[in-house]
Structure formats: C-alpha cells, structure tokens
Write an enzyme that holds these catalytic residues in place. Sequence first.
Site, PDB file in Angstrom:
ATOM      1  N   HIS A 427      -2.282  10.630  -0.079  1.00  0.00           N
ATOM      2  CA  HIS A 427      -3.218  10.031  -0.831  1.00  0.00           C
ATOM      3  C   HIS A 427      -2.498   9.662  -2.362  1.00  0.00           C
ATOM      4  CE1 HIS A 427      -6.455   9.151  -3.895  1.00  0.00           C
ATOM      5  NE2 HIS A 427      -7.107   8.426  -3.052  1.00  0.00           N
ATOM      6  N   CYS A 803       3.106  -1.592   9.760  1.00  0.00           N
ATOM      7  CA  CYS A 803       2.464  -1.486   8.483  1.00  0.00           C
ATOM      8  C   CYS A 803       2.370   0.017   7.727  1.00  0.00           C
ATOM      9  CB  CYS A 803       1.223  -2.274   8.350  1.00  0.00           C
ATOM     10  SG  CYS A 803       0.003  -1.436   9.422  1.00  0.00           S
TER      11      CYS A 803
HETATM   12  C1  PEP Z   1      -0.751   4.120   9.229  1.00  0.00           C
HETATM   13  O1  PEP Z   1      -1.437   5.164   9.402  1.00  0.00           O
HETATM   14  O2  PEP Z   1       0.287   3.845   9.226  1.00  0.00           O
HETATM   15  C2  PEP Z   1      -1.404   3.192   7.986  1.00  0.00           C
HETATM   16  C3  PEP Z   1      -0.709   2.193   7.537  1.00  0.00           C
HETATM   17  O3  PEP Z   1      -2.622   3.389   7.517  1.00  0.00           O
HETATM   18  P1  PEP Z   1      -3.177   4.491   6.714  1.00  0.00           P
HETATM   19  O4  PEP Z   1      -2.003   5.056   5.972  1.00  0.00           O
HETATM   20  O5  PEP Z   1      -4.054   3.682   5.579  1.00  0.00           O
HETATM   21  O6  PEP Z   1      -3.779   5.850   7.562  1.00  0.00           O
END
Ligand code: PEP
Length: 851
Positions: A427, A803
Amino acid sequence: MQKQDVFADYREITETAEISVKMHGGRAKCLQRLIRLGLPVPKTLALSFPTVHAIAEGHLADTERMMAAFGEVPLVSVRPSSEDPDWGGPGAILNIGMNDARHAFLAETIGERAANALYLRFIQAYAIHVARLDPDMFEAEDLTDAAALRRALSDYEDETDETFPQDPARQLSEVLRSMARAWEGTTARLLRQARGAPADAGLGLVVQEMALGLGQPESGSGVIQFVDGKTGEKLIKGRYLSQSQSRDALAGQKEAIFLTRDPRGPSLEELCPEQFAALLEYGARCRTRLREEMQIEFTIDSGALSIIDAVRIPRNSRAEVRIAVDLAKDGIISREEALMRVEPRSLSELLHRQVDPDAPRDTLVEGIAASPGAARGVVVFSSAAAQARAAQGEACVLVRRETTPDDIRGMHAASAVLTERGGVTSHAAVIARGLGVPCIVGASGMTLSRKANQFTCPDGRIVREGDMVTVDGSSGAVLAGETPLVEAGLDDAFQTLLGWADEVRDIKVRANADTPADARTAERFKADGIGLCRTEHMFFEGDRLTVMREMIFADHTQDRQAALDQLLPMQRADFIALFEIMQGRPVCIRLFDPPLHEFLPNDREGLRELAEALDLPLSDVNRRVEALSEFNPMLGMRGVRLGVTIPEIYEMQARAIFEATIEASRKGDPVVPEIMIPLVSAKREVELVKTRIDAVAAAVRTETGVDFTYRLGVMVETPRAALRAGDIAAHCSFLSFGTNDLTQMTYGLSRDDAGRFMSQYVQQEVFPEDPFHILDAEGVGELLTIGSERGRAANPQVTLSICGEHGGNPESIAFCRTAGFHYVSCSPFRVPVARLSAAQYALRDAAAETP
Ligand code: PEP
Ligand code: MG
C-alpha cells in the site's frame, strides 16, 4: 623471479597504427583519435592488454628500445588504458627518466628549481608506487627546494639499500611492472568488478613523452571542458596552473587561474591568448569529430601547447540528456543516437529531487527503495502528527509499521514515507509512487516502538519524534540529519528528448492515475491515457472514507443504497475531472477492488471514531468488523467477487462513469470510457457484471436521451484468468494484465510481506530479482504469453496491456512489445522512463532489420 625473455610488443600511436579499445584500451584509442584530428599530442606508445598481462606475470619488456624511441635523453609518463575508463586503474606516473644527469642538464636549461621539482616528483611517485615505501617519508613542503630533493634521495637509499635507479630503461621497466601487478591485485579486481568490469578485463598502458609544464618561458598545465557536467549547459570550465603538471590545476591551489577572462582574477585567455584560442578550436574539433563533449588535459611547455589526454566529461543524468540533445540539434549526432545514449532509468533522477551525490552520507537504516527521490523532514509516527506538522509548514517524514487507508492524509502531508514492513507493491509503495513522494518500505532492520514514538536503528542509534532525517527513496537509505539535495531537472532538453522518443516508439504508454492530481501528473509527462484508475483509492481521501465505511458496514440494502447515493456524485465529479484532464485520451476505470480490510480501522481509537461517525455503539462496530474480517483478505472478498455478491456498488460506479461521459463529452472531446473488472477468475463473472453494466448504460441513455459507447475489459490477475483468457476475451474488448496480483498468486508470495525475506532470496540466488519489481519473464511471463495468445485467438480485436507496477520497467516493455501488447501502464512518474525505453527497443529492432 623475473623470467629473462625480453619482448617488445608495443606500437607507436599514429594516425594509421592498429589501435583498438579492445586491445589497447580507451585512452590509447582516444589519443589516436586526437592525433587523427591533428591535435599536438606528444609521441605516445601503446602496450596491449596481453603485453601488460605478460609483464605482470614476470616477463620483461624491451624498455631499452622503448626509451630509445623518445630520443637520447628520454623523459616519459605512463598512464593506464583500460577498456572502460570507469573501471579505474593504477595512477599515472610522470617524469620517468629523471636522474642526476638529467637534473643537471635541466637545471641549466629550465632553471634549478624547476629541475628539482621534476626530479623530486618522480622520486616521490617511484618510492611510493614502485618501491612501495611509506608516503609520509617523502612528503615535501616545497618541491623546488634542493635540500628536499637531497633528503628524498638519501631516504630512498636508506630504505632500499641502493641508490635511486639512474637508468631510464630500468626505471620504466619497474614502473610498468608495478602498474601491471597493481591491476591484477585482488582489491583492484574486486573494485572494477563492482563497477561492471568482467573478471578478466585487461589493462593497456600508454607511455608518452613528457611535456614538462615547468620552467621558463610560460609553462604549466590545465584542464578545460566546454559544458557543465552538472547541467550540460555550454560554458568553459577548468583551471590553469603555472609551473605544474597533469591535473595539478584542479587540486584547489589558489594560484590556479581562470581560463576565460574573469573579474575575480587573471586568466589563461589574457596570459596566453594564442594557446587559449587554440584550445577553443581543439575543443570544437573534438566535439564535432569525436561527437562527444570532452574534458581536455593540456600542458604549456615553454610556450608550446600539448594535448596530453582527453576524456568524456564526467556528468550526471541531467547533463547527459542536455549534451545528447544539443549534439543532435547541432547535427553532430542523429536524434536516434541521442535517444540511445541516455539510460532510461536515469531519467527518474530528473523527475525528483535527489540526495547530492557529493554529500557525505550517514546511513541510519536501509530498506526497499519503493518510490524515488529524496526529501528531508522531522520524523513523525502518526498521520495526525504528519498533518499537524504540515499545517505549521514543517516538512516531516511519516514512519509507520505499514500504511492503511487511514494514513492517506498523513502521506499527503508528509515529505517522505518510511515503513518497517512491505514490498514494492504494498500500500505505502503504490500510493507514494502515485503521489511522487519518496518512500522506503520493508526497513526491517529498524525496531519501531509506537508507544515510545521512536525507532532503533541496526547500530543501536535511536531516532525520536522530531529528529531530522533524509529519506533517499532512490537508494532505499534513511540518512541522519539534513543531507544536501539537488533539484529535479525537468528542463527543455528533457522534453525535447522525450518528444523524439514519441516519434519512434511503437507501444503506447499510459499512466496508473487514481485522482485528478495523478491525472495532471500523467498529462504533464505526456502519457497516452490512463491505463488504470483504482477507484477505491478515490475514497481514501477526506470525508469519503467515512461514507465508504458506512457503505461497507450497511446491513440492509436501503442503508447501502443511501451510502451509494452519497458516493455517486463524488465519483461522477472525479470521473468528469479525469476525462477533462485527459482531453479525449482513453481512460480505463477499474471497478472497486477493495480488500475490505483496507477500509476498516485497525486500532481501538479508529474503531471508536468510526462508532462515533456511524452513530453506532462500539460493540456493533466491533461485531461488524469481526464479521467482515477474513483470514486471508487478499484472496477474499475482493474485486469482482464484491461485484457479483453486492452488485449495487458496481452499478453505482457504472452510472457515475456514464453520466460523467455524457457531461465531459458535452464540454470537450468525445469520451469512450473503458470499464475494467478486477480479479476475475471465471467467464461467468464477466457475463454477470456485463449484463448489469449494459442495463445501467441502457437506463442512462433512456433517462438522458444521449447515446454513448463504452468498452468493457477484464483485468487478468489470477492465474486462472490467464489460462482461461480465451473464454473471457470473447466477452470483452480488452485484457489488462495486473502483474502485481498475478505475481503474488503465481508464486504464492504475499506482496505485502515478501519484503521481509526477499533480500535473502535474491542474495542466495533463489530469485534473480524481486519478482514484484522486475517481471518474472519465465513464470509470470509464460502466463502473460498464454493469456495473450488465447485471448487474441478468441477475439482478434482484443486490446492487450499490462498495468501492474512492472509496467514502466524497461524489461517489461521489451517483453510486452515482443508479445504484441498495445500499451503498458505505470505510475505517472515512470511514464518518461517507459517512453524512452520503448523508443530504444524500437530503434534496436529497426537497426537489427537493416541489412
Ligand atoms: C495488479 O494486481 O497488478 C494491479 C495493478 O492491481 P492492484 O495493484 O490494485 O491490486
Ligand atoms: Mg490487483
């Protein structure tokens, strides 16, 4: 024991001699280039790597013949010439050939004091570096003093039981041997290996006729360069020192004079106008013909100018960018070459303030470098304290065990964040990168005491609330006190270079942006759109967290709807802002993916505050928190699972997106929103959510009388979704690989806790790198390949992207280009790195294809 075979493998550096960087080293090759440019380089011989290696092994070089090449009374220097100057090497030794006879001769010709200095300098260098005697013994206040010279000669004799060697050939032989051996020593080898040299890197040596720099008329030495190594700006820099050799002029002596006319004191331009003009002309010749900004070492010997050496100007990243851009603008190199010359990762240094590389560092504790840049501030241990300090205009560093949504305000207020736990996708790391706040996570070497408001460093030092520290988010080190910083360098050269990158790259780069502030940063860095808007992050701010909690806590549909009705206008306003900022560029909005525990308070104080806000008894809040708590929330009620079980939330979000679409399209460019479903593992999940979103779209069209389109996509972040991408792609228009969760689930490795042992795993070579940081091309990569191939086979029109936090790394970009992905999406601050890196891969491919 020296072997008695004598050999003579050396060559004079001439315009046509066969000299190569690989055989004779960079310095020898550069001297040849200078000779080809017609610069007055004194006669120089080059010894190849194998020759120097043989000398180190005990073979004798034919130094009689070498010295004979320099005339009857030779005086020479020896300098190292490794393949890459950054690998270092033994220091230069000057004035080889000085002996009693030469001293007497020079005393007649250039004066006794100059002759004393030449001889004493040589004795010092020889005693320390060749005979390995104690340097202190040969220190002298005044090098021109005859008594000091006599003392040095007799000290040498006392220590070695022999008179100072008088035979120039023997002197040279001993110098070559000591330099060759120094290179082969273990310390030198380890040092250069740490700088990237291969274990068997060779050393060449250059033997050069001395230009004395001492004596009358005007003699001396200096160093000149034509741009600033810190900014890349054009300016003449350097110093000249009369009666000096080599780089003496840079040693800080107050007698060293300016090069150009200067109101503060005398200059070389006034003292030796002809030689100065020649230096300017040589500098320009080097720039155009060597296609590089060089630092030139020169000597004036009784009025005659010699060029002794030239090296690429040492520079930081900011100067590197400007130099490359200016050379390309002047037509000296091509734009493509300018793009290839800059290391993409070095750009991130320009986007943030950095710790001044020349500043002393007092490291308190180290952790994982999670968000680059540097900041100073007083340590605080709670978000409330961070906000209080910020309100008084005081910079602070927020130190937490780990961060939760409750800390968002504190993170906004802080200049930097430090956490004891977590990895690069935890986080704190994700939020800090989005905010552009320097951050170090997983600093497990410190012991945090919340009660005492202090942390203890590995060496036992205690840092208390209010103590000043510097966080170096680029290296992962927390430094004691107020370490000097250097400012970010986002200048016109940077923009120009990235503009050129955009012209050649063939993969789009979007930004992960959750808030209008993030989107503005993305727009500033010219992202091609937003590839991931984590909508739950929109509710980490301000009063929204309470409404969000009300929604999560709602037992009944009406209560939940009431909370959602409050959230709808907030979401709509956020989306309108994002669409407007991105001006028609694609914006991909991910539906809620909250691990619910992230939204719940985790201490008594927080629970009490929540009870107050919700006007509920504390016992009710406790009960509900318990009911919602999961053993493994990251694999629990997240993402689409929430969308399937509590559909109203996604419906509210879809409505907010569509209403914002209509609104933003009315004002500006038409918007085609992209809606992404997180944490999918089965086709049916997509069908269920799609049906509901389509129904919301139809309702909004009917209510408003306005038509619009949208694209629905799926986030592939469970291994099953990658394997079943064929089923899934048939129901959507894009697949975006969330490599954070995909890495977590592929390895079965918690993205929040792996930091604790990751460094050991990497040290013991279990993993080559932290897979949350550098995409695991073998394992996770195989899932990406399978997913993209199956997705494309089922739906050839499907848009493919990545992403996760890996998106901005050059390695991931290479992978995604090869796999035929359409774009990568990364933190806004990584967008420039990704743009340049994508351009470099495109250029490399183009070069490989050219016959
Ligand atoms: C991921 O899991 O790669 C992602 C981009 O989502 P988050 O980091 O919000 O879980
Ligand atoms: Mg995810």
